[in-house]
Scaffold this active site. Sequence first.
Site, short mmCIF file in Angstrom:
data_model
loop_
_atom_site.label_atom_id
_atom_site.label_comp_id
_atom_site.label_asym_id
_atom_site.label_seq_id
_atom_site.Cartn_x
_atom_site.Cartn_y
_atom_site.Cartn_z
N ASN A 1 66.41 94.51 -18.34
CA ASN A 1 65.96 93.69 -19.48
C ASN A 1 64.49 93.99 -19.75
O ASN A 1 63.88 94.81 -19.06
CB ASN A 1 66.20 92.20 -19.22
CG ASN A 1 65.55 91.77 -17.93
OD1 ASN A 1 64.34 91.87 -17.77
ND2 ASN A 1 66.34 91.30 -16.97
N LYS B 1 70.82 73.17 -12.68
CA LYS B 1 70.27 73.88 -11.50
C LYS B 1 69.76 72.91 -10.44
O LYS B 1 69.77 73.22 -9.26
CB LYS B 1 69.11 74.80 -11.92
CG LYS B 1 69.48 75.82 -12.97
CD LYS B 1 70.13 77.05 -12.37
CE LYS B 1 70.52 78.00 -13.47
NZ LYS B 1 71.16 79.21 -13.02
#
Length: 400
Positions: free
Chosen positions: A210, A343
């Site tokens: 990325n 998370k």
Amino acid sequence: MNMLSNKKIIVIVAGGIAAYKAPEVVRVFKQAGAKVKVVMTKSAAEFTTALALQAVSGDFVHTDLFNDELSSGMGHIELAKWADAIVIAPATANLVSNLAAGRAEDLATSICLATDKNILIAPAMNVQMWENSITQENIKSLKSRDFTFHGPTAGELACGDVGQGRMSDPETFPNAVYKMLKKGIWQGKNVLITAGPTIEPIDPVRFISNHSSGAMGYEIARRSVEVGANVILISGPSVMNPPYECETINVETADQMFEKTFEQINTKIIDIVFCVAAVCDYKPLIYSKEKIKKQGKNLTFELIQNKDILAELCKIKNRPFVVGFAAETENIEDKGLKKFNEKGCDVLATNDVSSYDSGFNSQYNKLLVISRKNKKIIERDYKYNVAKKLIDFVHSEINS
Ligand SMILES: Cc1cc2nc3c(=O)[nH]c(=O)nc-3n(C[C@H](O)[C@H](O)[C@H](O)COP(=O)(O)O)c2cc1C
């Protein structure tokens, strides 16, 4: 690497006899890897020359508040922003007094008032001037405002008197600045930071990755070091130089980043973790040991999910304080809140990577930062300034 590698230091030279040692102070800073700009008071020119200081610093010497050659005509603000640290060597009784009174009548005092950086003062003066209760009161006041003093030492003074008042030996300055920069809110804390992209190989020449440059994580590492933390930086491939004081562990794949992160977590006491790395969510199921040849038809890869470092960290019992990062391209706030709840981290910093002027591959960033009780937008700024504000936010969350 050198002790002060790439640290930007302004050396202010005031008008005392010890100004003749100022070029040597500049020289040792340069030798320690620092970038140095010099500012002289008007009186300093009576004791040393701008030419000598220009020769050792390799840069124009700044003397005038109103006629500086810096681009904006606001030299004191530009210099104050540029520096990582300011060193006054020698500092006269007069300059110490002006600083304690908050005066800003020349370039030197204006820079000191306009900065939020650490200032090291190396006084040099006659012993009576040093011991005078007015000077001592001024020093007390500056110490209470976080100015750091280096010296003076005792010995025979230029005026023939013997006592305290000699400027510290130039060779001792890099260490004094290094120690000063390590003082801070996270003194002694162990901080682990993941940064950069990961790369997931397809074959020996190709990979999935990325656009992450590593800059945000590296700036968080730099700021953590500045506020006194011991920093471990686990970095995917990045062209950036890690801060000199970090322990840097280089990795390539998400699996390696996972392994190295948990190796550190399981063997050391880590107080705070910043998961800044743009870890690839997926990797190819099959790695081809040989370069895949053109096959004259479409090629399909099966991708499998990588382990989620942030989620796994949050599951640990008695875990460190965990700060996660999320790169989103739309509905930043909704997606950030969702990820924060999923998370289970302590703070989540969401950045909009769709905008061309911040986030990936940019010097700038802006963040939406979420904790259990607070939400804050850190406006678009240089990544270093964003890192500073994020660390201040995290610090206040830890202490709330
Ligand atoms: C020959 C001479 C030596 C001086 N040495 C010192 C000194 O070592 N330390 C000090 O604080 N002042 C010393 N002074 C006084 C400073 O030069 C004076 O206070 C001046 O205003 C300081 O200006 P500044 O603080 O803007 O540089 C000395 C003055 C003279 C004339």
